[in-house]
Design an enzyme around this catalytic site. Structure first.
Site, mmCIF file in Angstrom:
data_model
loop_
_atom_site.group_PDB
_atom_site.id
_atom_site.type_symbol
_atom_site.label_atom_id
_atom_site.label_comp_id
_atom_site.label_asym_id
_atom_site.label_seq_id
_atom_site.Cartn_x
_atom_site.Cartn_y
_atom_site.Cartn_z
ATOM 1 N N ASP A 115 -12.661 -5.680 -3.250
ATOM 2 C CA ASP A 115 -12.372 -5.020 -1.965
ATOM 3 C C ASP A 115 -12.862 -3.582 -2.009
ATOM 4 O OD1 ASP A 115 -11.386 -4.203 0.463
ATOM 5 O OD2 ASP A 115 -9.293 -4.110 -0.164
ATOM 6 N N HIS A 167 -4.074 1.086 -4.232
ATOM 7 C CA HIS A 167 -2.876 1.211 -3.395
ATOM 8 C C HIS A 167 -1.637 1.747 -4.101
ATOM 9 C CE1 HIS A 167 -4.352 -1.659 -0.011
ATOM 10 N NE2 HIS A 167 -5.214 -0.705 -0.310
ATOM 11 N N LYS A 202 0.857 -1.186 0.000
ATOM 12 C CA LYS A 202 0.000 0.000 0.000
ATOM 13 C C LYS A 202 0.885 1.226 0.000
ATOM 14 C CE LYS A 202 -3.942 1.856 2.483
ATOM 15 N NZ LYS A 202 -5.100 1.554 3.304
ATOM 16 N N HIS A 256 -7.024 -7.207 -5.546
ATOM 17 C CA HIS A 256 -8.141 -6.599 -4.840
ATOM 18 C C HIS A 256 -8.667 -5.545 -5.785
ATOM 19 C CE1 HIS A 256 -7.728 -7.386 -0.241
ATOM 20 N NE2 HIS A 256 -8.171 -8.423 -0.921
ATOM 21 N N ASP A 311 -7.456 6.106 -1.789
ATOM 22 C CA ASP A 311 -7.885 4.710 -1.676
ATOM 23 C C ASP A 311 -9.248 4.662 -0.989
ATOM 24 O OD1 ASP A 311 -7.818 1.922 -1.612
ATOM 25 O OD2 ASP A 311 -6.786 1.887 0.314
HETATM 26 C C1 RNT Z 1 -6.684 -1.785 3.052
HETATM 27 C C2 RNT Z 1 -6.569 -3.012 2.212
HETATM 28 C C3 RNT Z 1 -7.184 -4.248 2.778
HETATM 29 C C4 RNT Z 1 -8.549 -4.040 3.376
HETATM 30 C C5 RNT Z 1 -9.340 -5.293 3.620
HETATM 31 C C6 RNT Z 1 -10.462 -5.081 4.563
HETATM 32 O O1 RNT Z 1 -6.271 -0.661 2.424
HETATM 33 O O2 RNT Z 1 -7.068 -2.762 0.940
HETATM 34 O O3 RNT Z 1 -7.183 -5.225 1.810
HETATM 35 O O4 RNT Z 1 -9.337 -3.210 2.568
HETATM 36 O O5 RNT Z 1 -8.514 -6.305 3.963
HETATM 37 ZN ZN ZN Z 2 -7.167 -4.415 -0.397
#
Ligand code: RNT
Ligand code: ZN
Length: 414
Positions: A323, A259, A225, A283, A291
């Site tokens: 996600d 991310h 991230k 995701h 984000d």
């Molecule tokens: C957070 C990530 C992570 C979460 C989930 C809930 O920035 O994206 O994946 O959103 O695991």
């Molecule tokens: Zn995520």
């Protein structure tokens, strides 16, 4: 078969596309649907308020407040989603039934009720995530990279427990479980040491992966991230850190398209990783200015992501997970809209003659390449999509069903 579909089928055939083959392929591509859209990422284990630099905004009525409500909502929402579905769970959705047990000691049996439910729904599998946020053992915003050994060890134990749980989920469901490690660790302001926290994270990951587990059943991934709310200046689990860790330790990278910096594209990163890895996890989300985890829509970058999966023959290599979490609109509609958008993007990509376009690129005929790519945008995609929905026993309209559910069920939740 509708008249409009018959015409569309002919039109695509003229481009060398078999719409029947596209539909047949689409229904088999699994999409892992996240449980956390239903309850604003709160979880069922009483861990505490949402933390970790992620945020759900909005207060639309009807949030699922317990396991029964969440199951009912998932059941309803999934019934409106076409295609092959998996369920993506977080450890915070453990069913503890009153037992006093903390996240470092969760066991497979705490997820047995989810397995029963997933089997009842005929889902293709369950994916899993350690939950290293919304919990008192997150100290100074740190988990696996904490300088406090008690904290660091707690989260190492949690992840080991999650690998065991993932193995159990894979055994029960008969398909591998993707277990994704995401931590919120980072600093709000300019740090004085960027290396030591990363070395501690590396040590923690080494300790986690040292446990014996069956790699054919559990696919461990790491999710990088760039920043989070209150964690703007430094992220321990950065992209370079995790890509190198994954490459050296033979695990998988998970790319969350919220991310990265705004002009970096996950669609471009997928083929870069496919050159080196047999699996790449995603995701899929939609970031608006940050984000923000808005509901996924049928937009250009989503189409590009789907094209990279389809044209590289990577529908079994790229593990697609959703996600996002929106609490400002009906949560079931958020779920279904995003899942259908993903399916639409895959269908759109399946209705392109990639061999022809690749050849134009190879032959450096960029004029024809541009013209053809534009043509695909206005072919009768909608007719094929509607035919697909019909064959899945669904209609384009899901709002009516969701509105009924809202007035019968959700409005009672006050
Ligand atoms: C957070 C990530 C992570 C979460 C989930 C809930 O920035 O994206 O994946 O959103 O695991
Ligand atoms: Zn995520």
């Amino acid at each position: 078969m509708s008249e409009i579909y018959k015409l569309a089928k002919e039109q695509y055939a003229a481009y060398g596309i078999d719409t029947e083959a596209a539909i047949a392929k689409l229904e088999r591509i699994p999409v892992s649907v996240h449980c956390w859209q239903g309850d604003d990422v709160i979880g069922l284990d009483g861990g505490g308020a949402l933390s970790g630099g992620i945020q759900t905004t909005g207060n639309y009525p009807g949030r699922a407040r317990n396991f029964e409500e969440l199951k009912a909502d998932i059941k309803k929402a999934f019934s409106l989603m076409p295609g092959t579905k998996r369920l993506n769970l977080h450890a915070s959705y453990a069913i503890l039934s009153g037992e006093e047990v903390d996240r470092d000691a969760y066991r497979p049996e705490h997820f047995a009720p989810w397995v029963k439910f997933a089997k009842e729904l005929g889902l293709a599998g369950i994916d899993f995530n350690p939950t290293m946020f919304s919990h008192k053992m997150v100290k100074d915003g740190l988990t696996l990279s904490s300088p406090d050994e008690t904290v660091r060890k707690f989260w190492v134990e949690h992840c080991k427990a999650c690998i065991k749980i993932s193995e159990y989920l894979a055994d029960e469901m008969g398909t591998p479980t993707m277990m994704n490690i995401w931590i919120p660790d980072g600093y709000k302001d300019v740090p004085a040491d960027r290396l030591t926290p990363r070395l501690r994270l590396k040590k923690s990951l080494d300790e986690i992966l040292a446990i014996k587990y069956d790699k054919s059943k559990v696919i461990v991934a790491v999710e990088s991230k760039v920043f989070g709310i209150g964690v703007e200046s430094y992220t321990v689990g950065s992209n370079e850190f995790y890509q190198n860790y994954a490459a050296k330790n033979d695990i998988c990278c998970l790319l969350d398209n919220g991310h990265y910096h705004p002009l970096e594209y996950v669609s471009d990163k997928i083929p870069a990783l496919l050159a080196f890895y047999d699996k790449v996890a995603l995701h899929v989300t939609r970031g608006v200015r940050w984000d923000s985890d808005h509901v996924v829509l049928f937009e250009d970058e989503l189409k590009e992501i789907a094209k990279e999966i389809v044209r590289n023959d990577a529908t079994e290599k790229v593990l697609i997970g959703l996600d996002y979490f929106d609490a400002s609109i009906n949560r079931l509609s958020a779920w279904v809209t995003g899942q259908r958008a993903m399916q639409k993007a895959l269908l759109f990509a399946l209705l392109i003659n990639h061999d022809e376009l690749k050849k134009l690129q190879k032959d450096a005929d960029f004029t024809a390449l541009m013209v053809k790519q534009e043509e695909y945008k206005t072919l009768p995609f909608g007719a094929v999509w509607q035919e697909y929905l019909e064959r899945q026993g669904l209609k384009e309209d899901y709002l009516t069903t969701i509105r009924e559910y809202e007035s019968e069920i959700l409005k009672e939740r006050v």
